[in-house]
Scaffold this active site. Structure first.
Site, PDB file in Angstrom:
ATOM      1  N   SER A 241       0.831  -1.300   0.124  1.00 26.63           N
ATOM      2  CA  SER A 241       0.035  -0.019  -0.048  1.00 26.63           C
ATOM      3  C   SER A 241       0.903   1.132   0.076  1.00 26.63           C
ATOM      4  CB  SER A 241      -0.867   0.195   1.210  1.00 26.63           C
ATOM      5  OG  SER A 241      -0.041   0.379   2.426  1.00 26.63           O
ATOM      6  N   LYS A 242       0.245   2.269   0.187  1.00 29.97           N
ATOM      7  CA  LYS A 242       1.002   3.821  -0.020  1.00 29.97           C
ATOM      8  C   LYS A 242       2.011   3.845   1.086  1.00 29.97           C
ATOM      9  CE  LYS A 242      -2.334   6.131  -3.277  1.00 29.97           C
ATOM     10  NZ  LYS A 242      -3.155   7.190  -3.327  1.00 29.97           N
ATOM     11  N   ARG A 243       1.630   3.281   2.128  1.00 25.82           N
ATOM     12  CA  ARG A 243       2.512   3.296   3.501  1.00 25.82           C
ATOM     13  C   ARG A 243       3.933   2.910   3.262  1.00 25.82           C
ATOM     14  NH1 ARG A 243      -0.741  -1.003   4.880  1.00 25.82           N
ATOM     15  NH2 ARG A 243       0.203  -2.838   5.598  1.00 25.82           N
TER      16      ARG A 243
END
Length: 466
Positions: A241-243
Site C-alpha cells: 500500500s502507499k505506506r
C-alpha cells in the site's frame, strides 16, 4: 503446445497502474513472447463513473515505459457492450439463463430473512423456473442459470486444483435491467472473442474465475488455462500500500529506475529460474514458465531492486541510458537537458555507468559535464583549494597544454608535479576535483579530463588556480 498462445492484460482505468498490475502484465508478456504468441491489451472501462481517459493514458504510458509492447489495437470493453448483451440474450434463448423480475427490495428482504434464520444469504431467485406466462410487465435482469449441485474445479497452473462448491455461487446477473452487461459477463465474452488461451492474473480473482467458468460452460466455449499469481507485499509482509512508498508504476520512473532493471526485478518477484537473479529480456522470455511462479506472496525489496538496476545500467548501451535519463527528468518534472548537456552526458557515460544504480545517481555523477563555467565550488570543495593547491594547479596547466591527451600522459604529468612538491597523488586529486567539478565527490579526475577535453579542462583549472 499446438495452438498459438494468446495472453492479455486487462486493467481498469480508475487510477494509477499499480506495480502489482505491471508485474501481471509482464508475466503475460513474457509468456506470450517466449512462445511466439500474442500479448493483447484490453481496457476494462465498463465502470463509467470511475473510468477516466487520464487513467487510460497513464496505463498506456506506463506499459510503454516498462517496454511491454502489445499486439493489435487496444480494446475498449465499454465499446463492446452490444456484443456482451447479445451473448446474454443467447444464453437466455438456450435456457442457460433466465429473466429475473425481483426488485432490490425483495432481494434485501430475502437476505434479511436468511440472516434471521441463520441460513445462506445467497439469493435464490423465485423466477429461475417460473412459467413465462406469469412474467410481469416490468424491468428484469438476465441471470445465469448456474448449477446448484456439484463443484467447479479450477485447474490452476500456479495454485493447483482449486475446488469451489456450486451451492456457494449464486445465479449472477449478466445483463442489468437497463440493458448494460456486467463486468463478469464482459470479461468472459471478451476473452473468448479475443482468442485468449491463458488468463494470468492475481489470485484475488479466484472466486471470479469459478463464476466465469460457468458462463464458458453455458456457452459451450473452451475454458482458457488459468494461472493465478500471488499478490506483492511490502517489506513488512503486509499487502502493498502507499505506506510502503511507491506503488504506482509511474512513480518508479520518476524515482529514476531504469526500465530493463525494473523488468528484471519484477520478473524475479514471484517467479524464479534456479538461482538466476540478473538476466536479459531474451533469457527471461526463454526461461519463463507458469510452473516457475511461486504460491506465496512476494516481498518488495528496494535494495535488491536498486542492485539489479545497477547491474543493468552497467551493461546498457550509452544511447539507451541517455534516453532513459531524459525520460526520468521529464517524469520527475525536472528541467530537460540542453543539446550540449545531452552530448556531454553521452560522452561521459562510459565513466559513469559502472557505478550508478539509478538515473538520479547517474546525473549526480555527471554534474561535472552538465555544469558550465565558471563553476562555484561547494563548501567542502573550497577547503581543498588553499593557496598551495592553487599554486600547484597553476603549474599543471602549461605542462598539460602540450601533452598528448591520453590517460597515461595526464597521469604522468600529475604524478611528476606531485612528486616535485613532495605530495602524493591523492593530495592533488582533491583540488583537481574542486576545479573540474566544483565538488569533492566525483568520477576519476582523469576520466573527467578526457570527457571535458583539453580546452575545457585547462579553462576550469585556470579559473581556480592562483
Amino acid at each position: 503446445m499446438s495452438e498459438q498462445i494468446v495472453t492479455r492484460f486487462a486493467p481498469s482505468p480508475t487510477g494509477y497502474l499499480h506495480i502489482g498490475g505491471a508485474r501481471t502484465a509482464l508475466f503475460n508478456w513474457l509468456f506470450a513472447r517466449g512462445h511466439g504468441g500474442k500479448f493483447l491489451l484490453r481496457i476494462e472501462d465498463t465502470d463509467r463513473s470511475r473510468s477516466t481517459p487520464e487513467a487510460t493514458e497513464a496505463i498506456l504510458k506506463g506499459l510503454t515505459w516498462l517496454g511491454l509492447d502489445w499486439d493489435g489495437d487496444v480494446v475498449s470493453q465499454f465499446e463492446r457492450a452490444p456484443r456482451h448483451a447479445e451473448v446474454a440474450r443467447e444464453m437466455l434463448a438456450r435456457g442457460r439463463a433466465y429473466k429475473c423480475f425481483s426488485t432490490q427490495e425483495e432481494i434485501e428482504a430475502f437476505r434479511e430473512a436468511a440472516r434471521a434464520e441463520g441460513r445462506s444469504t445467497l439469493f435464490l431467485s423465485p423466477w429461475r423456473d417460473a412459467d413465462p406466462a406469469t412474467y410481469p410487465d416490468r424491468p428484469y435482469v438476465i441471470r445465469l442459470r448456474a448449477p446448484r449441485e456439484g463443484e467447479t474445479v479450477i485447474r490452476d497452473k500456479v495454485q493447483g486444483d482449486v475446488t469451489i462448491r456450486n451451492d456457494q455461487l449464486d445465479d449472477m446477473v449478466c445483463l442489468r435491467s437497463d440493458g448494460t452487461p456486467t463486468y463478469m459477463l464482459a470479461v468472459v465474452v471478451d476473452d473468448h472473442d479475443m482468442g485468449v488461451t491463458h488468463v494470468i492474473r492475481g489470485d484475488d480473482h479466484l472466486v471470479n474465475t469459478a463464476r466465469q467458468m460457468q458462463i464458458y460452460h453455458a456457452m459451450d466455449w473452451a475454458v482458457p488455462v488459468h494461472a493465478h499469481i500471488p499478490l506483492i507485499h511490502g517489506p513488512d509482509g503486509k499487502k502493498l500500500s502507499k505506506r510502503h512508498g511507491a506503488v504506482g508504476l509511474e512513480q518508479y520512473q520518476a524515482m529514476g529506475y531504469p526500465a530493463p532493471g525494473m523488468r528484471n526485478y519484477l520478473a524475479r518477484l514471484g517467479w524464479s529460474h534456479g538461482d538466476d537473479e540478473f538476466f536479459s529480456d531474451a533469457q527471461a522470455q526463454a526461461w519463463f514458465t507458469l510452473e516457475g511462479i511461486g504460491r506465496s506472496p512476494s516481498r518488495l525489496d528496494f535494495k535488491k531492486l536498486e542492485n539489479i538496476c545497477g547491474q543493468h545500467m552497467a551493461v546498457m548501451e550509452d544511447a539507451e541510458l541517455l534516453g532513459g535519463a531524459q525520460g526520468y527528468l521529464e517524469a520527475a518534472g525536472l528541467a530537460p537537458l540542453t543539446d550540449a548537456q545531452a552530448d556531454g552526458l553521452l560522452r561521459a557515460m562510459p565513466a559513469l555507468k559502472q557505478s550508478a544504480k539509478t538515473y538520479p545517481q547517474l546525473i549526480e555523477k555527471a554534474e561535472f559535464v552538465l555544469a558550465s563555467r565558471p563553476l562555484s565550488p561547494d563548501e567542502k570543495a573550497l577547503k581543498s583549494l588553499d593557496t598551495v593547491s592553487r599554486g600547484i594547479l597553476a603549474e599543471l596547466t602549461p605542462q598539460m597544454r602540450n601533452a598528448s591527451w591520453t590517460r597515461e600522459a595526464l597521469e604522468a604529468i600529475v604524478a611528476d608535479v606531485a612528486q616535485a612538491h613532495g605530495v602524493g597523488m591523492g593530495k592533488l586529486a582533491a583540488p583537481l576535483r574542486a576545479a573540474l567539478a566544483g565538488r569533492s565527490v566525483t568520477p576519476s579526475v582523469f576520466d573527467m579530463m578526457l570527457v571535458l577535453g583539453r580546452e575545457e579542462t585547462l579553462a576550469r583549472i585556470t579559473d581556480q588556480a592562483a
